[in-house]
Design a protein around this motif. Structure first.
Motif, PDB file in Angstrom:
ATOM      1  N   ARG A 194     -41.671 -57.384 -25.475  1.00 54.38           N
ATOM      2  CA  ARG A 194     -41.240 -58.747 -25.379  1.00 54.38           C
ATOM      3  C   ARG A 194     -39.740 -59.074 -25.833  1.00 54.38           C
ATOM      4  O   ARG A 194     -39.279 -58.339 -26.566  1.00 54.38           O
ATOM      5  CB  ARG A 194     -42.177 -59.631 -26.297  1.00 54.38           C
ATOM      6  CG  ARG A 194     -43.553 -59.656 -25.763  1.00 54.38           C
ATOM      7  CD  ARG A 194     -44.473 -60.469 -26.550  1.00 54.38           C
ATOM      8  NE  ARG A 194     -45.724 -60.576 -26.545  1.00 54.38           N
ATOM      9  CZ  ARG A 194     -46.738 -61.453 -26.860  1.00 54.38           C
ATOM     10  NH1 ARG A 194     -46.058 -62.427 -27.645  1.00 54.38           N
ATOM     11  NH2 ARG A 194     -47.971 -61.600 -26.437  1.00 54.38           N
ATOM     12  N   SER A 208     -38.738 -61.690 -27.196  1.00 53.43           N
ATOM     13  CA  SER A 208     -39.116 -62.350 -28.471  1.00 53.43           C
ATOM     14  C   SER A 208     -40.377 -62.178 -29.084  1.00 53.43           C
ATOM     15  O   SER A 208     -41.294 -62.181 -28.153  1.00 53.43           O
ATOM     16  CB  SER A 208     -38.766 -63.795 -28.336  1.00 53.43           C
ATOM     17  OG  SER A 208     -39.593 -64.703 -27.348  1.00 53.43           O
ATOM     18  N   GLN A 209     -40.773 -62.156 -30.077  1.00 58.17           N
ATOM     19  CA  GLN A 209     -42.140 -62.054 -30.818  1.00 58.17           C
ATOM     20  C   GLN A 209     -42.567 -63.458 -31.616  1.00 58.17           C
ATOM     21  O   GLN A 209     -42.079 -64.001 -32.480  1.00 58.17           O
ATOM     22  CB  GLN A 209     -41.872 -61.137 -32.050  1.00 58.17           C
ATOM     23  CG  GLN A 209     -41.585 -59.625 -31.519  1.00 58.17           C
ATOM     24  CD  GLN A 209     -42.323 -59.072 -30.529  1.00 58.17           C
ATOM     25  OE1 GLN A 209     -43.635 -59.023 -30.757  1.00 58.17           O
ATOM     26  NE2 GLN A 209     -41.660 -57.920 -29.930  1.00 58.17           N
ATOM     27  N   SER A 210     -43.458 -63.822 -30.680  1.00 59.03           N
ATOM     28  CA  SER A 210     -44.056 -65.290 -30.888  1.00 59.03           C
ATOM     29  C   SER A 210     -44.804 -65.269 -32.143  1.00 59.03           C
ATOM     30  O   SER A 210     -45.086 -66.419 -32.672  1.00 59.03           O
ATOM     31  CB  SER A 210     -44.818 -65.908 -29.871  1.00 59.03           C
ATOM     32  OG  SER A 210     -45.868 -65.045 -29.526  1.00 59.03           O
ATOM     33  N   HIS A 211     -45.375 -64.087 -32.541  1.00 54.77           N
ATOM     34  CA  HIS A 211     -46.096 -63.912 -33.845  1.00 54.77           C
ATOM     35  C   HIS A 211     -45.750 -63.195 -34.868  1.00 54.77           C
ATOM     36  O   HIS A 211     -46.254 -62.571 -35.899  1.00 54.77           O
ATOM     37  CB  HIS A 211     -47.608 -63.398 -33.411  1.00 54.77           C
ATOM     38  CG  HIS A 211     -48.374 -64.144 -32.107  1.00 54.77           C
ATOM     39  ND1 HIS A 211     -48.955 -65.362 -32.639  1.00 54.77           N
ATOM     40  CD2 HIS A 211     -48.584 -63.841 -31.073  1.00 54.77           C
ATOM     41  CE1 HIS A 211     -49.562 -65.839 -31.456  1.00 54.77           C
ATOM     42  NE2 HIS A 211     -48.994 -64.841 -30.802  1.00 54.77           N
ATOM     43  N   GLN A 212     -44.336 -63.306 -35.224  1.00 54.55           N
ATOM     44  CA  GLN A 212     -43.660 -62.559 -36.049  1.00 54.55           C
ATOM     45  C   GLN A 212     -44.109 -63.320 -37.640  1.00 54.55           C
ATOM     46  O   GLN A 212     -44.186 -64.388 -37.705  1.00 54.55           O
ATOM     47  CB  GLN A 212     -42.148 -62.803 -35.950  1.00 54.55           C
ATOM     48  CG  GLN A 212     -41.447 -61.809 -36.809  1.00 54.55           C
ATOM     49  CD  GLN A 212     -39.829 -61.830 -36.619  1.00 54.55           C
ATOM     50  OE1 GLN A 212     -39.495 -62.437 -35.749  1.00 54.55           O
ATOM     51  NE2 GLN A 212     -39.124 -61.224 -37.403  1.00 54.55           N
ATOM     52  N   THR A 213     -44.191 -62.372 -38.586  1.00 54.35           N
ATOM     53  CA  THR A 213     -44.778 -62.847 -39.832  1.00 54.35           C
ATOM     54  C   THR A 213     -43.608 -63.574 -40.403  1.00 54.35           C
ATOM     55  O   THR A 213     -42.326 -63.261 -40.451  1.00 54.35           O
ATOM     56  CB  THR A 213     -45.114 -61.730 -40.740  1.00 54.35           C
ATOM     57  OG1 THR A 213     -46.020 -60.929 -39.945  1.00 54.35           O
ATOM     58  CG2 THR A 213     -45.733 -62.207 -42.078  1.00 54.35           C
ATOM     59  N   ASP A 226     -41.034 -65.256 -43.095  1.00 57.68           N
ATOM     60  CA  ASP A 226     -40.271 -64.776 -44.244  1.00 57.68           C
ATOM     61  C   ASP A 226     -40.913 -65.044 -45.478  1.00 57.68           C
ATOM     62  O   ASP A 226     -40.837 -63.908 -46.399  1.00 57.68           O
ATOM     63  CB  ASP A 226     -38.774 -65.293 -44.168  1.00 57.68           C
ATOM     64  CG  ASP A 226     -38.009 -64.766 -42.844  1.00 57.68           C
ATOM     65  OD1 ASP A 226     -38.754 -63.929 -42.405  1.00 57.68           O
ATOM     66  OD2 ASP A 226     -37.031 -65.528 -42.846  1.00 57.68           O
ATOM     67  N   VAL A 234     -43.658 -62.526 -45.988  1.00 57.45           N
ATOM     68  CA  VAL A 234     -43.233 -61.027 -46.225  1.00 57.45           C
ATOM     69  C   VAL A 234     -42.783 -61.189 -47.623  1.00 57.45           C
ATOM     70  O   VAL A 234     -43.229 -60.049 -48.238  1.00 57.45           O
ATOM     71  CB  VAL A 234     -42.073 -60.828 -45.120  1.00 57.45           C
ATOM     72  CG1 VAL A 234     -41.334 -59.600 -45.417  1.00 57.45           C
ATOM     73  CG2 VAL A 234     -42.569 -60.934 -43.798  1.00 57.45           C
ATOM     74  N   THR A 253     -51.134 -55.214 -40.446  1.00 57.74           N
ATOM     75  CA  THR A 253     -49.650 -55.879 -40.260  1.00 57.74           C
ATOM     76  C   THR A 253     -48.980 -55.902 -41.697  1.00 57.74           C
ATOM     77  O   THR A 253     -47.748 -55.312 -41.773  1.00 57.74           O
ATOM     78  CB  THR A 253     -49.907 -57.380 -39.960  1.00 57.74           C
ATOM     79  OG1 THR A 253     -50.339 -57.346 -38.452  1.00 57.74           O
ATOM     80  CG2 THR A 253     -48.469 -58.129 -39.828  1.00 57.74           C
ATOM     81  N   GLU A 266     -47.593 -52.324 -41.877  1.00 58.78           N
ATOM     82  CA  GLU A 266     -46.312 -52.167 -41.011  1.00 58.78           C
ATOM     83  C   GLU A 266     -45.335 -52.938 -41.756  1.00 58.78           C
ATOM     84  O   GLU A 266     -44.125 -52.406 -41.742  1.00 58.78           O
ATOM     85  CB  GLU A 266     -46.715 -52.915 -39.856  1.00 58.78           C
ATOM     86  CG  GLU A 266     -47.346 -52.057 -38.848  1.00 58.78           C
ATOM     87  CD  GLU A 266     -46.867 -50.667 -38.532  1.00 58.78           C
ATOM     88  OE1 GLU A 266     -45.874 -50.444 -38.358  1.00 58.78           O
ATOM     89  OE2 GLU A 266     -47.917 -49.842 -38.278  1.00 58.78           O
ATOM     90  N   ILE A 267     -45.358 -53.879 -42.910  1.00 54.80           N
ATOM     91  CA  ILE A 267     -44.373 -54.804 -43.313  1.00 54.80           C
ATOM     92  C   ILE A 267     -43.813 -53.688 -44.632  1.00 54.80           C
ATOM     93  O   ILE A 267     -42.749 -53.450 -44.786  1.00 54.80           O
ATOM     94  CB  ILE A 267     -44.769 -56.032 -43.921  1.00 54.80           C
ATOM     95  CG1 ILE A 267     -44.839 -56.899 -42.600  1.00 54.80           C
ATOM     96  CG2 ILE A 267     -43.672 -56.499 -44.927  1.00 54.80           C
ATOM     97  CD1 ILE A 267     -45.748 -58.235 -43.022  1.00 54.80           C
TER      98      ILE A 267
END
Length: 385
Positions: A62, A64-69, A71, A74, A110, A113-114
């Motif tokens: 994509r 852009s990532q619409s579901h980015q966690t 900040d 994180v 997720t 992955e972080i």
């Protein structure tokens, strides 16, 4: 040595080159390269339109990532990881949920992955597993169909020396063939004990063990010097599944009785411990009736010696006439159409058989044991799943 390396682009290029040779139909090529006819025609159409570059994958990422966690989330994940270094993704996510059950927290995958992206995950060293059996376990329909062998858990004698009892029993008659205390589970004394049992009782059809040394290891087919020797004697080396001691339940149950009768109190030395083992063998085989055999029946009443006598000289392995036979050379390699294929160093100097399958594949055997499938295009042996 040149190694064969395959990748997606290489496979597609080889497909097109084979199609351009006009030696194969599209259907034959799709079967050979393991793709559908739809995929095969798609590759041909791309080649006709764009040449070889048309075979490359287009990026599906994509913009852009619409579901980015967020900040803040994180930061909270990293805070928990630094506070509790032993916590993993599942535990961290559970802690987040516990702190605020009404919020939408990222999945454990997720969180993992972080942590990985921030260098907070220690890569695990992959464990080399003993390969699985290629045949089901045999049923014992008579004496010497299947023997079982195992090292009863080691224990310390009165003089401080460790004792490793190696036991062998017949699964049909429950006859305890041998129980010998060894100083360690080494190869040479184990083979010597097997030889003694074979000379006295003849050869079984199969011997069932767990996956530990010296019975098996993580080589191709799980082969060890002991199992190779058994195969050359015409004995199939069975292995139970990892973590499934119940597959050798009769032998394990005998071990419980053996431990209760001989391990306590500890004997002063190995000689005294062996006398206790020998007394147990006599009692277990000739005086102690076994419930599964019938009322008042002992293992010695049922067991008979095998008709297959132990040969003092190992016979040569023979393969069916349709097989290709290759000698395993230095380093564990065989040559197939001039190309080296690695098997295992355990088989150096031995002969293996190759049963032809479809196209450029061969079933690889050592004696009666299937080791896997040789794929000529990949230049390697594919182990059983």
């Amino acid at each position: 040595m040149n190694w064969k390396v395959t990748c997606t682009m290489g496979e597609r290029t080889a497909f097109i080159e084979a199609w351009l040779s006009r030696r194969f139909t599209v259907t034959e090529l799709c079967i050979r390269y393991g793709v559908s006819r739809k995929t095969g025609y798609k590759w041909i159409a791309r080649f006709k339109s764009l040449g070889m570059t048309g075979l490359e994958d287009a990026s599906r990422a994509r913009h852009s990532q619409s579901h980015q966690t967020a900040d803040a989330i994180v930061a909270r994940i990293l805070e928990l990881k630094n506070q509790y270094p032993d916590w993993g993704p599942v535990t961290i996510r559970s802690a987040l949920y516990r702190s605020a059950t009404d919020r939408h927290w990222p999945a454990a995958s997720t969180v993992g992955e972080i942590l990985k992206a921030h260098g907070l995950v220690k890569p695990r060293k992959p464990r080399r597993k003993t390969p699985p059996q290629t045949q089901p376990l045999h049923h014992a329909l008579g004496p010497n169909d299947v023997w079982s062998a195992d090292f009863k858990g080691q224990f310390r004698l009165g003089n401080g020396q460790l004792c490793y009892p190696l036991t062998i029993s017949d699964n049909y008659s429950r006859m305890l063939i041998t129980c010998r205390g060894l100083e360690s589970p080494k190869l040479e004394p184990s083979i010597a004990l097997y030889q003694q049992a074979f000379r006295e009782h003849g050869l079984p059809l199969a011997i069932r063990t767990d996956n530990g040394w010296p019975f098996a290891m993580s080589t191709l087919g799980g082969l060890t010097p002991l199992s190779i020797w058994l195969i050359k004697l015409g004995i199939y080396p069975e292995r139970i599944a990892a973590g499934k001691p119940q597959q050798n339940g009769r032998h394990e149950r005998m071990h419980r009785t053996l431990k209760a009768a001989t391990a306590s109190p500890p004997k002063e030395d190995m000689q005294a411990q062996q006398r206790a083992f020998d007394q147990f063998i006599h009692e277990y085989n000739r005086e102690r009736p076994h419930q599964s055999l019938g009322l008042g029946v002992c293992p010695s009443d049922v067991h008979t010696a095998s008709l297959r006598a132990y040969p003092e000289q190992l016979p040569e392995l023979e393969y069916p006439s349709g097989y290709a036979v290759r000698k395993v050379k230095h380093g564990g390699y065989i040559k197939l159409r001039g190309e080296p294929i690695y098997t295992t160093r355990q088989l150096v100097g031995e002969y293996v058989g190759l049963e032809p399958l479809e196209f450029d594949r061969w079933q690889l055997y050592f004696g009666g044991v299937c080791l896997g499938v040789v794929d000529e295009r990949r230049g390697r042996v594919i182990r059983p799943a």
